[in-house]
Each structure stands twice: as structure tokens, then as C-alpha cells.
Design a protein around this motif. Sequence first.
Motif, PDB file in Angstrom:
ATOM      1  N   ARG A   1       0.823  -1.210   0.000  1.00  0.00           N
ATOM      2  CA  ARG A   1       0.000   0.000   0.000  1.00  0.00           C
ATOM      3  C   ARG A   1       0.857   1.260   0.000  1.00  0.00           C
ATOM      4  O   ARG A   1       0.477   2.273  -0.581  1.00  0.00           O
ATOM      5  N   LEU A   2       2.009   1.229   0.660  1.00  0.00           N
ATOM      6  CA  LEU A   2       2.796   2.459   0.820  1.00  0.00           C
ATOM      7  C   LEU A   2       4.257   2.115   1.065  1.00  0.00           C
ATOM      8  O   LEU A   2       4.571   1.164   1.771  1.00  0.00           O
ATOM      9  N   ARG A   3       5.135   2.909   0.456  1.00  0.00           N
ATOM     10  CA  ARG A   3       6.564   2.882   0.759  1.00  0.00           C
ATOM     11  C   ARG A   3       6.968   4.287   1.163  1.00  0.00           C
ATOM     12  O   ARG A   3       6.634   5.258   0.478  1.00  0.00           O
ATOM     13  N   THR A   4       7.700   4.420   2.247  1.00  0.00           N
ATOM     14  CA  THR A   4       8.034   5.757   2.709  1.00  0.00           C
ATOM     15  C   THR A   4       9.287   5.715   3.576  1.00  0.00           C
ATOM     16  O   THR A   4       9.912   4.668   3.756  1.00  0.00           O
ATOM     17  N   THR A   5       9.644   6.875   4.099  1.00  0.00           N
ATOM     18  CA  THR A   5      10.776   7.018   5.015  1.00  0.00           C
ATOM     19  C   THR A   5      10.265   7.659   6.303  1.00  0.00           C
ATOM     20  O   THR A   5       9.079   7.962   6.431  1.00  0.00           O
ATOM     21  N   ASP A   6      11.149   7.875   7.249  1.00  0.00           N
ATOM     22  CA  ASP A   6      10.803   8.560   8.491  1.00  0.00           C
ATOM     23  C   ASP A   6      10.692  10.052   8.188  1.00  0.00           C
ATOM     24  O   ASP A   6      11.702  10.743   8.036  1.00  0.00           O
ATOM     25  N   LEU A   7       9.474  10.560   8.077  1.00  0.00           N
ATOM     26  CA  LEU A   7       9.250  11.949   7.670  1.00  0.00           C
ATOM     27  C   LEU A   7       9.202  12.923   8.845  1.00  0.00           C
ATOM     28  O   LEU A   7       9.078  14.129   8.627  1.00  0.00           O
TER      29      LEU A   7
ATOM     30  N   GLN B   1      11.283  12.405  12.232  1.00  0.00           N
ATOM     31  CA  GLN B   1      12.624  12.532  12.797  1.00  0.00           C
ATOM     32  C   GLN B   1      13.714  12.457  11.724  1.00  0.00           C
ATOM     33  O   GLN B   1      14.830  12.896  11.963  1.00  0.00           O
ATOM     34  N   HIS B   2      13.377  11.858  10.592  1.00  0.00           N
ATOM     35  CA  HIS B   2      14.344  11.672   9.497  1.00  0.00           C
ATOM     36  C   HIS B   2      15.490  10.747   9.903  1.00  0.00           C
ATOM     37  O   HIS B   2      16.624  10.906   9.449  1.00  0.00           O
ATOM     38  N   LYS B   3      15.169   9.765  10.738  1.00  0.00           N
ATOM     39  CA  LYS B   3      16.150   8.726  10.999  1.00  0.00           C
ATOM     40  C   LYS B   3      16.235   7.831   9.759  1.00  0.00           C
ATOM     41  O   LYS B   3      15.249   7.660   9.046  1.00  0.00           O
TER      42      LYS B   3
ATOM     43  N   ARG C   1      18.145  19.546   6.450  1.00  0.00           N
ATOM     44  CA  ARG C   1      17.806  18.975   7.759  1.00  0.00           C
ATOM     45  C   ARG C   1      18.181  19.910   8.899  1.00  0.00           C
ATOM     46  O   ARG C   1      19.173  20.638   8.858  1.00  0.00           O
ATOM     47  N   GLU C   2      17.372  19.842   9.970  1.00  0.00           N
ATOM     48  CA  GLU C   2      17.783  20.423  11.245  1.00  0.00           C
ATOM     49  C   GLU C   2      18.806  19.492  11.896  1.00  0.00           C
ATOM     50  O   GLU C   2      18.914  18.316  11.539  1.00  0.00           O
ATOM     51  N   ASP C   3      19.522  20.010  12.869  1.00  0.00           N
ATOM     52  CA  ASP C   3      20.524  19.187  13.545  1.00  0.00           C
ATOM     53  C   ASP C   3      19.843  18.067  14.319  1.00  0.00           C
ATOM     54  O   ASP C   3      18.778  18.246  14.914  1.00  0.00           O
ATOM     55  N   ALA C   4      20.432  16.893  14.289  1.00  0.00           N
ATOM     56  CA  ALA C   4      19.934  15.734  15.020  1.00  0.00           C
ATOM     57  C   ALA C   4      21.111  14.798  15.266  1.00  0.00           C
ATOM     58  O   ALA C   4      22.037  14.729  14.448  1.00  0.00           O
ATOM     59  N   PRO C   5      21.111  14.065  16.363  1.00  0.00           N
ATOM     60  CA  PRO C   5      22.286  13.239  16.705  1.00  0.00           C
ATOM     61  C   PRO C   5      22.508  12.053  15.779  1.00  0.00           C
ATOM     62  O   PRO C   5      23.594  11.470  15.794  1.00  0.00           O
ATOM     63  N   TRP C   6      21.511  11.667  14.983  1.00  0.00           N
ATOM     64  CA  TRP C   6      21.703  10.557  14.039  1.00  0.00           C
ATOM     65  C   TRP C   6      22.260  11.038  12.708  1.00  0.00           C
ATOM     66  O   TRP C   6      22.484  10.241  11.804  1.00  0.00           O
ATOM     67  N   LEU C   7      22.493  12.347  12.567  1.00  0.00           N
ATOM     68  CA  LEU C   7      23.151  12.889  11.377  1.00  0.00           C
ATOM     69  C   LEU C   7      24.653  12.994  11.635  1.00  0.00           C
ATOM     70  O   LEU C   7      25.088  13.092  12.790  1.00  0.00           O
ATOM     71  N   PRO C   8      25.469  12.977  10.573  1.00  0.00           N
ATOM     72  CA  PRO C   8      26.932  13.001  10.781  1.00  0.00           C
ATOM     73  C   PRO C   8      27.413  14.224  11.534  1.00  0.00           C
ATOM     74  O   PRO C   8      28.393  14.160  12.280  1.00  0.00           O
ATOM     75  N   GLY C   9      26.763  15.371  11.339  1.00  0.00           N
ATOM     76  CA  GLY C   9      27.194  16.590  12.003  1.00  0.00           C
ATOM     77  C   GLY C   9      26.147  17.668  11.856  1.00  0.00           C
ATOM     78  O   GLY C   9      25.181  17.533  11.090  1.00  0.00           O
TER      79      GLY C   9
END
Length: 355
Positions: free
Chosen positions: A48-54, A56-58, A295-303
Amino acid sequence: MNDESDEGGRIAALRPRYRDDLAAGVDRFFEPRRTDCPWCGSARLTTRLRTTDLLQHKPGRFVLDRCEDCGHTFQNPRLSAAGLEFYYRDFYDGLGEKKLGDTFGGRTKMYRGRAASMLPHDAGPKTWLDVGTGHGHFCAVAGQVLPGTVFDGLDFTDGVELAEREGRVRHGYRGAFPDLAPGLAARYDVVSMFHYLEHSTDPDRELRAAREAVRPGGHLLIEVPDPESRYARLLGRWWLPWLQPQHLHFVPVANLRERLADLGFTVVAEQHAEPHDPVDLLAAGWLALDHAAPREDAPWLPGPPGRARRALRAALFLAAAPALVAGTLLDRFAVRPLSHRLGLSNAYRIVARRD
């Protein structure tokens, strides 16, 4: 230290743990893919659907399958225990605790409506258990509608402990409902599950736990996203109630009514217009814009993002402000009065009496 620099420090402190979590990829966060429906056992499944984390963007990609026989929609492959921990982390607690607490704390009108939906069926329940209570904001407001009712809360996050400390619930139970239910047998006049069942790994097990906790003659109150909403098809991945990867199951109302009857409940009310949350167009616009923007800053991003990327993000949201305002006005004043008639209600509510 200002709030922005304090937040940056917290994010930087969390980054090494997320880097370690992601070093081996995200495959370990998923169970094997199912070939049958978890609700009815049919093998007639379609994507029905394919998506990503919209939100938190993990990292990760998520698939929702639909059963062609019973209409049940479910995440497939489903998150493993490690995946649930990873994707919930810093959403309701940690980094996300204050933001989500402020959001949920400001929904007084919605909470009053949920509590009032019980009045025609039991105007004076003495004991009420709110499963998936979060920080207990519903219980605090519902106590004003039902001043003679004592509210307890249950959740698997530390938010329920905060709810008890703040006096929003008499007692906060932390853990899995099916595990705790035997100790709560026939204790409650009302058990509520507001946007909880879709988060559970096994909805049938949760319903059986509810039957155990509700006294005979008491009521079960359930509110969930409606997978048969036309918005679910029209807005696709931008429909907020899909909420991937947290929402694991989407139960059509006919399926839920049938299962409750099997468990010895009689459905005494079914509502679609009342639980509709008028945010679909605004949320879809916001999610699409947030997906396209830096993206906004988040700890799962490289920097952390640089100054130029932060400025571009701010400029995009400023330019889109009129469209977001228009979406808000359409949600509240054009769609909301006709949501049920047009098949656009994004949720439904069931009140069922335990016979």
C-alpha cells in the motif's frame, strides 16, 4: 547558555551512540517479512505504501502492506525490538520530551471531547485506566469532565512516571499492558486506548488485556487512525496518521467491531466526525516541505548543518508560510464540518461494553 546552544550540546553528546547504532546498517532493526496477514492469516497481500521517516528523518525505509481479504494494513517487515527502541528514542522522551509535552498539553478541547464521549454510556465511572497515557495530559483534563472519576495511566515510557509525579494520574504503571493486565483484572469501569492500538506489535493481545482489566458491565474506549479515510489515498505518504515507522497496524472499523464481539463486547457507539483531527492538509504541506528542506541538527546525522543550510531552511519555511496558513484554514473551516460526509475523517472512535 541559551536554549539553542544547550540543545546543540545535548545533540552532540548523543551523536556517538547513534553513530555506533548505525555503523552496521539498519537491517537489524527489522524482523523477517511476513507472507500472511497478522489479522486474518490471508496470504493475499499487496503493497500500500513505501516511505521514510518523515518526522525525525532517521535512516530507513518502511513498507505498509494491505490484506486484500480483510483490509488490514500493517508494517511489513515490522520493526524488531531493537528497531522499536531505536526509532522511539528521543521522540516522546529525551530530546523530544518537551516539544511533544507542549503539543499534547495544548489539546484540551480534544481531551474534553474524548472524556465526554463516555457520558451517554456511564456518566459516573469511578475508576478509569488510560493505556498509552504518555504524560497523562488526557487524564488531567478528563478529571474536569468527570470530577468523581479516579484516573490511572499506563505506558512503556518514563512519561507515565512523570504523569504520576505531576499528579495527572493517581498511579502510573510502566510496562507492557498484556504483561500488567493480570494484576489489574476487573479493576476498571473504563479502559481507554487513544491512538495506542496502532503502536502495538499485537493488537489482538492488547484487546484481550483490555477485556481482562475492564470489569463486567464496564466499557472499553478506543480511538485509532482510520485507514479507510480518503485522505489516506489522496495524500499518500504525506498523510500524517501513517506516522512511519511508529504505527505498526491500521485496523478497519469493521474488523475491530468483529473482534470486540468475539471477545464478549457490545459496541454501543461508533464515531467518525467527532475524533477527526483537522490537520491533514497543514501536516501534509509541512511534511513535504520539511522533507525537501535542509535537515535540522539531530544526533543521528553526521554533524550539525552549516550556517548556509540553516538560512536556506528558514527561507523556505518563510516562503511557504502562506500555503501552510491556507492549509490550516481549509482543514478547520472547509473540511472539518464535512469530514465524515466526504469520507475524510482521519480517525474513528469505538465505545464497547463488556457483557
